[in-house]
Write a protein that holds these residues in place. Structure first.
Motif, PDB file in Angstrom:
ATOM      1  N   LYS A   1       3.261  13.412 -10.552  1.00 27.47           N
ATOM      2  CA  LYS A   1       4.447  14.343 -11.034  1.00 27.47           C
ATOM      3  C   LYS A   1       4.649  14.148 -12.281  1.00 27.47           C
ATOM      4  CE  LYS A   1       8.931  15.740  -9.765  1.00 27.47           C
ATOM      5  NZ  LYS A   1       9.346  16.055 -10.978  1.00 27.47           N
TER       6      LYS A   1
ATOM      7  N   ASP B   1       1.174   4.332  -2.953  1.00 30.77           N
ATOM      8  CA  ASP B   1       1.001   5.659  -2.650  1.00 30.77           C
ATOM      9  C   ASP B   1       2.076   6.378  -3.154  1.00 30.77           C
ATOM     10  OD1 ASP B   1      -1.430   5.142  -1.221  1.00 30.77           O
ATOM     11  OD2 ASP B   1      -0.521   5.415   0.659  1.00 30.77           O
ATOM     12  N   GLN B   2       3.438   5.653  -3.126  1.00 33.57           N
ATOM     13  CA  GLN B   2       4.745   6.671  -3.677  1.00 33.57           C
ATOM     14  C   GLN B   2       4.553   6.489  -5.196  1.00 33.57           C
ATOM     15  OE1 GLN B   2       7.789   3.970  -2.025  1.00 33.57           O
ATOM     16  NE2 GLN B   2       8.003   5.291  -0.222  1.00 33.57           N
ATOM     17  N   GLU B   3       4.365   5.487  -5.813  1.00 32.39           N
ATOM     18  CA  GLU B   3       4.175   5.403  -7.049  1.00 32.39           C
ATOM     19  C   GLU B   3       3.057   6.306  -7.794  1.00 32.39           C
ATOM     20  OE1 GLU B   3       4.165   1.342  -8.675  1.00 32.39           O
ATOM     21  OE2 GLU B   3       6.283   1.013  -7.983  1.00 32.39           O
ATOM     22  N   GLU B   4       1.992   6.267  -7.184  1.00 32.20           N
ATOM     23  CA  GLU B   4       0.763   7.208  -7.535  1.00 32.20           C
ATOM     24  C   GLU B   4       1.240   8.761  -7.325  1.00 32.20           C
ATOM     25  OE1 GLU B   4      -2.500   6.082  -5.183  1.00 32.20           O
ATOM     26  OE2 GLU B   4      -3.293   4.575  -6.669  1.00 32.20           O
ATOM     27  N   GLY B   5       1.960   9.112  -6.401  1.00 28.85           N
ATOM     28  CA  GLY B   5       2.538  10.347  -6.297  1.00 28.85           C
ATOM     29  C   GLY B   5       3.561  10.640  -7.320  1.00 28.85           C
ATOM     30  N   GLU B   6       4.454  10.005  -7.596  1.00 29.58           N
ATOM     31  CA  GLU B   6       5.189   9.746  -8.715  1.00 29.58           C
ATOM     32  C   GLU B   6       4.565   9.831  -9.969  1.00 29.58           C
ATOM     33  OE1 GLU B   6       9.010   7.549 -10.868  1.00 29.58           O
ATOM     34  OE2 GLU B   6       8.382   6.896  -9.283  1.00 29.58           O
ATOM     35  N   LYS B   7       3.687   9.116 -10.244  1.00 34.27           N
ATOM     36  CA  LYS B   7       2.787   9.137 -11.394  1.00 34.27           C
ATOM     37  C   LYS B   7       2.135  10.539 -11.572  1.00 34.27           C
ATOM     38  CE  LYS B   7      -1.491   7.615 -13.455  1.00 34.27           C
ATOM     39  NZ  LYS B   7      -2.582   6.542 -12.927  1.00 34.27           N
TER      40      LYS B   7
ATOM     41  N   ASP C   1       0.815  -1.309  -0.146  1.00 32.70           N
ATOM     42  CA  ASP C   1      -0.021  -0.088   0.004  1.00 32.70           C
ATOM     43  C   ASP C   1       0.918   1.017  -0.020  1.00 32.70           C
ATOM     44  OD1 ASP C   1      -2.632   1.056  -0.025  1.00 32.70           O
ATOM     45  OD2 ASP C   1      -2.574   1.567   2.283  1.00 32.70           O
ATOM     46  N   GLU C   2       1.942   1.114   0.604  1.00 32.70           N
ATOM     47  CA  GLU C   2       2.838   2.415   0.774  1.00 32.70           C
ATOM     48  C   GLU C   2       3.389   2.702  -0.515  1.00 32.70           C
ATOM     49  OE1 GLU C   2       6.940   3.505   3.133  1.00 32.70           O
ATOM     50  OE2 GLU C   2       5.367   2.419   4.436  1.00 32.70           O
ATOM     51  N   GLN C   3       4.049   1.363  -1.132  1.00 31.37           N
ATOM     52  CA  GLN C   3       4.598   1.547  -2.552  1.00 31.37           C
ATOM     53  C   GLN C   3       3.632   2.205  -3.620  1.00 31.37           C
ATOM     54  OE1 GLN C   3       6.077  -2.590  -3.323  1.00 31.37           O
ATOM     55  NE2 GLN C   3       7.664  -2.453  -1.663  1.00 31.37           N
TER      56      GLN C   3
END
Length: 114
Positions: free
Chosen positions: A43, A35-41, A31-33
């Motif tokens: 950006k 969230d991180q990837e959705e943030g990167e996406k 779930d944390e990964q």
């Protein structure tokens, strides 16, 4: 149900709870990964939008400048052609002038000249 069966059941219950907890820990990590990837996406999508706008601006600028360059090329060609015509006319005028001048000199220095 006394004795060994109850002990085995308690042990299985403990193992089952431990497995479920391990699965929850792994799920939380995924779930944390996510969230991180959705943030990167988000950006990357924002950067892509900015770059797409910049690309469109550059394409428009290049198109305007190509049109201006073509206008300059046309003007230069027309000016050079007109200049060559002027040179040809000047040469023709000079040739005619020399011929007329020589004709006048012959008349003024020829027989019967004063």
């Amino acid at each position: 149900m006394d004795g060994p069966n109850q002990g085995a059941l308690g042990e299985q219950n403990t193992q089952l709870i431990a497995c479920i907890e391990e699965l929850r820990t792994k799920r939380a990590a995924i779930d944390e990964q996510i969230d991180q990837e959705e943030g990167e996406k988000a950006k990357v999508q924002s950067d892509l939008q900015v770059l797409s706008k910049r690309l469109a601006t550059l394409n428009e600028s290049i198109a305007r400048k190509l049109a201006a360059r073509n206008d300059y090329d046309k003007t230069i060609q027309e000016t050079e052609a007109a200049y060559l015509k002027i040179l040809e006319s000047s040469q023709t005028l000079l040739t005619v002038l020399k011929r007329e001048s020589m004709g006048l000199e012959k008349k003024s220095t020829g027989p019967g000249a004063v």
